[in-house]
Design a protein around this motif. Structure first.
Motif, PDB file in Angstrom:
ATOM      1  N   HIS A 101       0.823  -1.210   0.000  1.00 43.37           N
ATOM      2  CA  HIS A 101       0.000   0.000   0.000  1.00 43.37           C
ATOM      3  C   HIS A 101       0.858   1.263   0.000  1.00 43.37           C
ATOM      4  N   LYS A 102       1.924   1.264   0.785  1.00 42.63           N
ATOM      5  CA  LYS A 102       2.763   2.455   0.922  1.00 42.63           C
ATOM      6  C   LYS A 102       3.775   2.603  -0.218  1.00 42.63           C
ATOM      7  N   THR A 144      16.474  -0.074 -17.443  1.00 40.06           N
ATOM      8  CA  THR A 144      15.867   1.252 -17.537  1.00 40.06           C
ATOM      9  C   THR A 144      14.988   1.506 -16.326  1.00 40.06           C
ATOM     10  N   ARG A 145      14.230   0.499 -15.941  1.00 39.25           N
ATOM     11  CA  ARG A 145      13.353   0.617 -14.777  1.00 39.25           C
ATOM     12  C   ARG A 145      14.162   0.820 -13.496  1.00 39.25           C
ATOM     13  N   LEU A 146      15.308   0.159 -13.390  1.00 40.45           N
ATOM     14  CA  LEU A 146      16.119   0.215 -12.172  1.00 40.45           C
ATOM     15  C   LEU A 146      16.635   1.608 -11.859  1.00 40.45           C
ATOM     16  N   GLN A 147      16.701   2.465 -12.852  1.00 36.82           N
ATOM     17  CA  GLN A 147      17.212   3.820 -12.633  1.00 36.82           C
ATOM     18  C   GLN A 147      16.351   4.599 -11.639  1.00 36.82           C
ATOM     19  N   ASP A 148      15.071   4.249 -11.549  1.00 31.78           N
ATOM     20  CA  ASP A 148      14.148   4.982 -10.679  1.00 31.78           C
ATOM     21  C   ASP A 148      13.794   4.222  -9.406  1.00 31.78           C
ATOM     22  N   VAL A 149      14.444   3.106  -9.146  1.00 24.64           N
ATOM     23  CA  VAL A 149      14.092   2.272  -7.998  1.00 24.64           C
ATOM     24  C   VAL A 149      14.879   2.693  -6.763  1.00 24.64           C
ATOM     25  N   ARG A 151      14.321   2.994  -1.987  1.00 21.56           N
ATOM     26  CA  ARG A 151      13.768   2.428  -0.763  1.00 21.56           C
ATOM     27  C   ARG A 151      12.245   2.537  -0.674  1.00 21.56           C
ATOM     28  N   GLN A 152      11.656   3.375  -1.487  1.00 24.29           N
ATOM     29  CA  GLN A 152      10.196   3.534  -1.450  1.00 24.29           C
ATOM     30  C   GLN A 152       9.471   2.516  -2.323  1.00 24.29           C
ATOM     31  N   LYS A 175      17.027  -5.382  -5.075  1.00 23.27           N
ATOM     32  CA  LYS A 175      17.472  -5.383  -3.682  1.00 23.27           C
ATOM     33  C   LYS A 175      18.656  -4.435  -3.493  1.00 23.27           C
ATOM     34  N   ASN A 176      19.571  -4.435  -4.450  1.00 24.82           N
ATOM     35  CA  ASN A 176      20.755  -3.580  -4.358  1.00 24.82           C
ATOM     36  C   ASN A 176      20.419  -2.096  -4.469  1.00 24.82           C
ATOM     37  N   LYS A 177      19.223  -1.804  -4.979  1.00 25.44           N
ATOM     38  CA  LYS A 177      18.765  -0.414  -5.072  1.00 25.44           C
ATOM     39  C   LYS A 177      18.000   0.019  -3.817  1.00 25.44           C
ATOM     40  N   GLY A 178      17.817  -0.917  -2.894  1.00 26.45           N
ATOM     41  CA  GLY A 178      17.147  -0.583  -1.640  1.00 26.45           C
ATOM     42  C   GLY A 178      15.682  -0.946  -1.586  1.00 26.45           C
TER      43      GLY A 178
END
Length: 261
Positions: A101-102, A144-149, A151-152, A175-178
């Motif tokens: 949800h968050k 490409t998607r990983l660039q915006d990933v 902890r949120q 996981k490595n992106k948080g």
């Protein structure tokens, strides 16, 4: 206790095992030495190796050729659903719902035969919230998607039965992106568990044919989407209305052509 609960005991530390068995931690250590292990960690490794051989692949159950196939399959799927309900506590389920949800974005991962339940999850999450992405293979667009990933963001990863290696390659990228990783898998020995922040076990142990029994898995996904939608019911209803309005505007469904008397 170990003999009667070997599947659970394999994943307990010495303190937890002592408490579960009603003995002292020193007794657990002495048991390991008595069984010719160099200590409890080595005993636990042996228990886990045994659990892996028992749990890692679903159990094939020969079917009676004279039986009613529909009844046999329905009974097997119901048993899997009952096991799933016992293995996932309300607290664990609600924790996953809260994370989804968050989340700024939901990234659903499932490869090979797990791509079907993953697509089901992504499709219905997309109907109630923006920024839902589906990954069924390790293709170039994932980077490409990983660039915006960050902890949120959340990853909902599905990996069962034979555990596709491609799924295990994709999860660490997020996981490595948080990102928070929610693993939906079928046993405690699943290789994606060490990569996950939250784990939900959906037992898949009973085969009547070459087909994976997915009813319990689909029930869990259905429940997750429904629970997330109720976190902000007004927003979800508006998203669903917009979705159906767009479909109607583009004449997407044939049901509008049916003549009902």
């Amino acid at each position: 206790y170990i003999i009667n609960n070997h599947k659970d005991a394999a994943f307990l530390n010495s303190s937890a095992l002592a408490k579960a068995a009603g003995v002292s931690e020193a007794t657990v250590t002495r048991l390991a030495y008595t069984l010719d292990f160099r200590g409890y960690p080595e005993l636990r490794d042996a228990l886990q190796a045994h659990a892996k051989s028992v749990l890692s692949l679903p159990k094939y159950v020969p079917r009676n050729s004279k039986g009613f196939v529909l009844g046999e399959v329905a009974a097997m799927e119901k048993k899997c659903i009952d096991e799933m309900r016992e293995s996932i506590s309300p607290q664990l389920f609600n924790q996953a719902v809260q994370s989804l949800h968050k989340a700024r974005s939901i990234n659903v991962v499932g490869t090979q035969y797990n791509s079907m339940p993953a697509a089901y999850a992504a499709y219905f999450f997309q109907a109630i919230r923006p920024s839902v992405h589906l990954f069924t293979s390790e293709k170039l667009d994932i980077f490409t998607r990983l660039q915006d990933v960050g902890r949120q963001d959340v990853v909902l990863a599905v990996s069962t039965a034979r555990y596709p290696r491609e799924t295990q390659k994709i999860i660490p990228l997020f996981k490595n992106k948080g990102a928070t990783v929610i693993a939906v898998t079928d046993s405690q020995v699943s290789p994606i568990i060490p990569l996950a922040d939250q784990v939900m076990i959906v037992p898949i142990r009973f085969f009547l044919s070459h087909i994976d029994p997915y009813a319990a898995l689909m029930v869990l996904i259905h429940s997750l989407v429904t629970a997330v939608s109720t976190k902000d019911s007004q927003k979800s209803k508006q998203c669903i209305k917009n979705y159906h309005d767009d479909m109607d505007y583009n004449d997407y469904h044939a049901i509008r052509d049916l003549k009902l008397n």
